[in-house]
Scaffold this motif. Structure first.
Motif, PDB file in Angstrom:
ATOM      1  N   ALA A 709       2.174  -7.461  12.037  1.00  0.00           N
ATOM      2  CA  ALA A 709       0.929  -8.125  12.446  1.00  0.00           C
ATOM      3  C   ALA A 709      -0.223  -7.845  11.491  1.00  0.00           C
ATOM      4  O   ALA A 709      -1.199  -8.613  11.435  1.00  0.00           O
ATOM      5  CB  ALA A 709       0.543  -7.690  13.864  1.00  0.00           C
ATOM      6  N   GLN A 710      -0.145  -6.757  10.710  1.00  0.00           N
ATOM      7  CA  GLN A 710      -1.266  -6.350   9.865  1.00  0.00           C
ATOM      8  C   GLN A 710      -1.009  -6.576   8.382  1.00  0.00           C
ATOM      9  O   GLN A 710      -1.948  -6.870   7.633  1.00  0.00           O
ATOM     10  CB  GLN A 710      -1.578  -4.855  10.096  1.00  0.00           C
ATOM     11  CG  GLN A 710      -1.882  -4.487  11.531  1.00  0.00           C
ATOM     12  CD  GLN A 710      -3.134  -5.157  12.041  1.00  0.00           C
ATOM     13  OE1 GLN A 710      -4.078  -5.384  11.265  1.00  0.00           O
ATOM     14  NE2 GLN A 710      -3.167  -5.481  13.323  1.00  0.00           N
ATOM     15  N   GLU A 711       0.227  -6.417   7.922  1.00  0.00           N
ATOM     16  CA  GLU A 711       0.495  -6.398   6.490  1.00  0.00           C
ATOM     17  C   GLU A 711       1.699  -7.282   6.132  1.00  0.00           C
ATOM     18  O   GLU A 711       2.561  -7.548   6.978  1.00  0.00           O
ATOM     19  CB  GLU A 711       0.775  -4.969   6.008  1.00  0.00           C
ATOM     20  CG  GLU A 711      -0.422  -4.039   6.096  1.00  0.00           C
ATOM     21  CD  GLU A 711      -0.085  -2.646   5.604  1.00  0.00           C
ATOM     22  OE1 GLU A 711      -0.985  -1.976   5.057  1.00  0.00           O
ATOM     23  OE2 GLU A 711       1.082  -2.217   5.772  1.00  0.00           O
ATOM     24  N   VAL A 712       1.704  -7.670   4.849  1.00  0.00           N
ATOM     25  CA  VAL A 712       2.852  -8.342   4.235  1.00  0.00           C
ATOM     26  C   VAL A 712       3.323  -7.443   3.093  1.00  0.00           C
ATOM     27  O   VAL A 712       2.535  -7.139   2.181  1.00  0.00           O
ATOM     28  CB  VAL A 712       2.485  -9.741   3.711  1.00  0.00           C
ATOM     29  CG1 VAL A 712       3.716 -10.413   3.108  1.00  0.00           C
ATOM     30  CG2 VAL A 712       1.888 -10.586   4.814  1.00  0.00           C
ATOM     31  N   VAL A 713       4.599  -6.992   3.143  1.00  0.00           N
ATOM     32  CA  VAL A 713       5.103  -5.992   2.199  1.00  0.00           C
ATOM     33  C   VAL A 713       6.178  -6.633   1.323  1.00  0.00           C
ATOM     34  O   VAL A 713       7.156  -7.214   1.823  1.00  0.00           O
ATOM     35  CB  VAL A 713       5.678  -4.767   2.939  1.00  0.00           C
ATOM     36  CG1 VAL A 713       6.179  -3.726   1.931  1.00  0.00           C
ATOM     37  CG2 VAL A 713       4.613  -4.172   3.861  1.00  0.00           C
ATOM     38  N   VAL A 714       5.981  -6.503  -0.031  1.00  0.00           N
ATOM     39  CA  VAL A 714       6.969  -6.961  -1.023  1.00  0.00           C
ATOM     40  C   VAL A 714       7.485  -5.720  -1.751  1.00  0.00           C
ATOM     41  O   VAL A 714       6.683  -4.910  -2.239  1.00  0.00           O
ATOM     42  CB  VAL A 714       6.349  -7.943  -2.020  1.00  0.00           C
ATOM     43  CG1 VAL A 714       7.420  -8.436  -3.014  1.00  0.00           C
ATOM     44  CG2 VAL A 714       5.705  -9.122  -1.295  1.00  0.00           C
ATOM     45  N   SER A 715       8.816  -5.575  -1.818  1.00  0.00           N
ATOM     46  CA  SER A 715       9.395  -4.397  -2.472  1.00  0.00           C
ATOM     47  C   SER A 715      10.455  -4.831  -3.489  1.00  0.00           C
ATOM     48  O   SER A 715      11.130  -5.852  -3.322  1.00  0.00           O
ATOM     49  CB  SER A 715      10.025  -3.459  -1.438  1.00  0.00           C
ATOM     50  OG  SER A 715      11.068  -4.100  -0.742  1.00  0.00           O
ATOM     51  N   VAL A 716      10.560  -4.013  -4.572  1.00  0.00           N
ATOM     52  CA  VAL A 716      11.555  -4.220  -5.636  1.00  0.00           C
ATOM     53  C   VAL A 716      12.344  -2.914  -5.779  1.00  0.00           C
ATOM     54  O   VAL A 716      11.749  -1.853  -6.055  1.00  0.00           O
ATOM     55  CB  VAL A 716      10.885  -4.604  -6.966  1.00  0.00           C
ATOM     56  CG1 VAL A 716      11.932  -4.721  -8.072  1.00  0.00           C
ATOM     57  CG2 VAL A 716      10.096  -5.914  -6.824  1.00  0.00           C
ATOM     58  N   ARG A 717      13.665  -3.001  -5.578  1.00  0.00           N
ATOM     59  CA  ARG A 717      14.508  -1.803  -5.646  1.00  0.00           C
ATOM     60  C   ARG A 717      15.644  -2.033  -6.640  1.00  0.00           C
ATOM     61  O   ARG A 717      16.289  -3.088  -6.620  1.00  0.00           O
ATOM     62  CB  ARG A 717      15.076  -1.482  -4.257  1.00  0.00           C
ATOM     63  CG  ARG A 717      15.967  -0.249  -4.226  1.00  0.00           C
ATOM     64  CD  ARG A 717      16.266   0.148  -2.789  1.00  0.00           C
ATOM     65  NE  ARG A 717      16.947  -0.908  -2.064  1.00  0.00           N
ATOM     66  CZ  ARG A 717      18.280  -1.045  -2.053  1.00  0.00           C
ATOM     67  NH1 ARG A 717      19.053  -0.230  -2.754  1.00  0.00           N
ATOM     68  NH2 ARG A 717      18.831  -2.011  -1.339  1.00  0.00           N
ATOM     69  N   ASP A 718      15.861  -1.056  -7.521  1.00  0.00           N
ATOM     70  CA  ASP A 718      16.963  -1.168  -8.486  1.00  0.00           C
ATOM     71  C   ASP A 718      17.932  -0.012  -8.284  1.00  0.00           C
ATOM     72  O   ASP A 718      17.665   0.917  -7.516  1.00  0.00           O
ATOM     73  CB  ASP A 718      16.422  -1.201  -9.916  1.00  0.00           C
ATOM     74  CG  ASP A 718      15.690   0.079 -10.314  1.00  0.00           C
ATOM     75  OD1 ASP A 718      16.257   1.184 -10.164  1.00  0.00           O
ATOM     76  OD2 ASP A 718      14.521  -0.034 -10.763  1.00  0.00           O
TER      77      ASP A 718
END
Length: 790
Positions: A709-718
């Motif tokens: 409801a508060q945030e939009v999270v984008v993650s990159v994992r290798d």
């Protein structure tokens, strides 16, 4: 009938009773006052001082209780015409006998002979004629008061009674004393007067048909005489208000019988110099009255039950206590309006007394309660002033207890030994406050930036001269000019300045401590003189449960910073041109040469390094733009940005034999945020390229999107070799250098860390939270969280 005063006063003494009323500030402190004050005032009300004040008010109100003269009372006046016709006084008693015969024949109801018949006539036949005439109708005779008590059988103690011959024929005998107050005015008389053991009734009471009531003890004067049953007179008017008939006219039969039939007749002297003349209250328009007319007023009141009643001592104390109690309650209810409330109670007391006298013929004293109100108000004011002084002294001591350092007011040795009085403590506290104020003012003026102090409504209440310099008002840049800003709304002061877009599209201030009028004003401004000013604001510190008393506004001069930024952008453009132009020329020459001048391997190496230099210049410009460029923030669909980045790295992932896997949660499919979509996509591409470059062939890189409801999270994992966590923390904070990229088969490293710095700068300018987790041999995960648009 002489007009004598019964000792020191003509009113009965007080009786001590306690009063009660509510407490004021401290009930236990006021209890004694509220009990004793009505008792003391009741006692003083019957003393000459307060009694005279009350009588003055009574005289002014007496017309409210005035009565029309009764038609059934007639005065047969021994006037000047009668003296001229019948000769000098005294007249033979046979003349009075003839008058009584006329009155008997006319059918009068009763007669009061206002004359003393204590001595026999020279001719006993005249006394006999008068006695026979008295026997034919009800006649009332007065007694003569005698202060020296005789033991004669024919005299009552303290009085000389009429001759037995007349007393035997009289219907009743009583005293006819007209008593004067201390100021010589006849305001009333007593129903019983005489030595303490044998008081005599008032003759008018007998004429009116009233009985004797010996239950009231009354007062006793120093001579031992008792006065009981006080009657206040409400005079019908001046002399002549009651119908009069001349003695000689009645004697000669000249008065109509209708005037006499059924009347109560008072026979007495009205001629000047004959008989007693008394002064009635001037306010009653009575003036100087003959004694017989005063008796007419008294008999009228007694016959028609129109007497003015007065309070007993106990009732007096209750009346005073009620007035003071009301005042005390109002003072406690509204302490700030003390004087108007007391004045209102005094006016109410006056109105109540006037209504009681005019409507119910009750006399409620006014001056005595008014004196009590003055005492209560004076005591209230004194206690209030005393409490304020104690409060100020306590606050001064509290201020003195705070360490003041160089602002401490040093006491002399004599004061230190003798102690500090409240006044000295307050003076020292004021001096310390003035010194602190002077320090604050001098510190404010010494600040290089413009500082304003605003009240909670947005009006300027203070500032330094730097504000005037920042706004280009150099002609008024002194203390006088700064003081001229007081009262000016902050918004009006900034109206001449141009509002600049927020630097780099940064979001608006989210400081919830600022009021609604101040939040829109926070930002950057350009003055008419070309100065860039950054407005910053913060509330003044206050107690936890209190609203801020004001706000501090700083106008920071950013002119130098903005000029440096323009110069930096200019040199960046020059540097970009100088870096790119030779490399483009080299690539062009290689194309023209076609491998004729150099070998194929050397030509490829030269081309690779030239392209690498061009890529470095492009990345340098990107980072520079991320630092100082203007962002175009808009409501952006975040999954679209993530898909764009995913598409851009597809070719690179194929060449590096690394699979990029996209994962979008269901809750994030419609997520939106305020972003510059192009810059964020490039930043994500840089992170993905870094992850691909640090991954082994055959491994995978994961691009994930989640939201709440508060945030939009984008993650990159290798799944690469990872790095030391401390090194990653330095990179995320911008304090360390990025690791170089993986070397290719030719031994050349393609990346120098500018892409990571670009991403970190872009995310920071968006206000996003940029985090990472890594450990050697376990790969690396980078996450950026944007505020979700609601």
């Amino acid at each position: 009938m002489d007009g004598r005063s019964p000792g020191a006063a003509s009113t009965p003494p007080h009786a001590e009773v306690g009063g009660h009323r509510p407490g004021l500030r401290a009930p236990w402190r006021w209890l004694g006052v509220l009990v004793l004050l009505p008792v003391v005032l009741t006692w003083l009300a019957f003393k000459p001082g307060l009694a005279q004040l009350d009588l003055l008010v009574y005289d002014r109100m007496l017309p409210l209780a005035s009565q029309p003269p009764a038609e059934d009372i007639l005065i047969v006046a021994i006037d000047e015409s009668s003296l001229a016709s019948l000769g000098r006084w005294p007249w033979p008693r046979s003349v009075h006998a003839r008058l009584l015969s006329e009155l008997t024949d006319a059918g009068v109801a009763s007669v009061l002979l206002d004359m003393f018949l204590t001595e026999p006539s020279k001719d006993p036949r005249e006394d006999a004629d008068l006695a026979r005439a008295m026997g034919r109708l009800p006649v009332f005779l007065p007694m003569m008061a005698e202060r020296e008590i005789h033991s004669s059988p024919m005299s009552a103690p303290g009085f000389v009674r009429p001759m037995p011959l007349f007393e035997a024929q009289a219907r009743g005998i009583g005293h006819g004393e007209l008593l004067l107050d201390a100021d010589g005015i006849a305001r009333g008389l007593y129903m019983r007067i005489g030595p303490a053991g044998s008081p005599q009734p008032y003759v008018g009471l007998l004429v009116a048909g009233g009985g004797e009531d010996g239950r009231e003890e009354g007062i006793v004067d120093p001579a031992g005489w008792r006065y009981a049953g006080h009657l206040r007179l409400s005079y019908a008017g001046p002399a002549g208000s009651y119908r009069r008939a001349s003695y000689v006219d009645v004697l000669g039969g000249l008065v109509p019988r209708e005037w006499l039939r059924g009347k109560t007749v008072l026979v007495g002297a009205t001629a000047p110099g004959l008989g007693d003349q008394v002064v009635a209250p001037a306010a009653a328009r009575a003036g100087l009255l003959p004694g017989v007319e005063v008796h007419a007023n008294a008999i009228d009141q007694l016959m028609h039950r129109r007497s003015i009643r007065e309070l007993s001592p106990v009732a007096m104390a209750i009346w005073i206590a009620s007035v003071l109690g009301i005042a005390a309650a109002l003072l406690r209810w509204r302490p700030a309006a003390g004087l108007p409330l007391v004045a209102a109670v005094a006016a109410g007391c006056l109105a109540t007394s006037a209504a009681a006298l005019g409507g119910w013929r009750w006399w409620l004293p006014v001056a005595t309660p008014a004196v009590g109100l003055a005492l209560v108000y004076a005591l209230w004011s004194w206690l209030g002033l005393r409490e304020k002084l104690h409060f100020l002294a306590a606050k001064a001591n509290e201020l003195q207890a705070v360490p003041a350092g160089i602002f401490e007011v040093v006491q002399s040795a004599a004061h230190t030994e003798s102690g500090t009085t409240p006044r000295e403590a307050l003076d020292r506290a004021i001096q310390r406050t003035l010194r602190l104020q002077a320090l604050t003012e001098s510190s404010l003026q010494a600040l290089p930036h413009g500082v304003l102090l605003c009240d909670p409504r947005g009006a300027i209440v203070g500032g330094n001269t730097a504000v005037l310099r920042s706004l280009g008002r150099s002609g008024a840049a002194d203390l006088t000019g700064a003081q001229a800003l007081r009262g000016v709304p902050l918004a009006d002061l900034l109206a001449s300045c141009g509002r600049q877009p927020r630097a780099g599209g940064a979001p608006a201030s989210a400081d919830t401590r600022l009021p609604g009028w101040l939040v829109p004003l926070v930002g950057e401004y350009l003055t008419e003189q070309g100065r860039y000013l950054q407005l910053l604001a913060a509330p003044v510190a206050s107690l936890p449960d209190e609203a801020p008393p004001g706000y501090i506004v700083v106008l920071a001069d950013l002119t130098a910073e903005r000029e440096a930024q323009r110069q930096r952008e200019k040199w960046n453009r020059f540097l970009s041109h100088d870096l790119r132009s030779p490399q483009v020329t080299i690539l062009g020459l290689l194309e023209l040469d076609g491998g004729r001048s150099v070998s194929r391997e050397l030509s490829q190496s030269i081309r690779r390094e030239a392209e690498r230099t061009l890529s470095f210049a492009e990345e340098f410009l990107d980072v520079s733009h991320a630092w100082s460029g203007a962002y175009r923030l808009a409501l952006t669909h975040v999954p679209t940005v993530v898909l764009d980045a995913f598409d851009q790295v597809w070719a690179s992932s194929r060449r590096g034999q690394v699979e990029v896997e996209l994962r979008i949660d269901d809750a994030a499919e419609e997520a939106e945020a305020m972003l510059d979509g192009a810059l964020v996509a490039r930043a994500l591409v840089n992170l993905l390229l870094n992850a691909i470059g640090h991954s082994h062939p055959g491994s995978a890189v994961y691009l994930c999107l989640a939201a709440d409801a508060q945030e939009v999270v984008v993650s990159v994992r290798d799944e690469g070799p990872g790095m030391d966590s401390g090194k990653l923390e330095q990179m995320l904070a911008g304090a360390g250098e990025a690791l170089p990229g993986r070397a290719h088969r030719d031994g050349v490293t393609r990346s120098h860390g500018l892409g990571f710095e670009f991403a970190r700068t872009v995310f920071g300018r968006h206000g996003a939270r940029f985090e990472g987790w890594t450990s050697p041999g376990q790969g690396c995960t980078l996450s950026v969280a944007f505020a979700r648009a609601m």
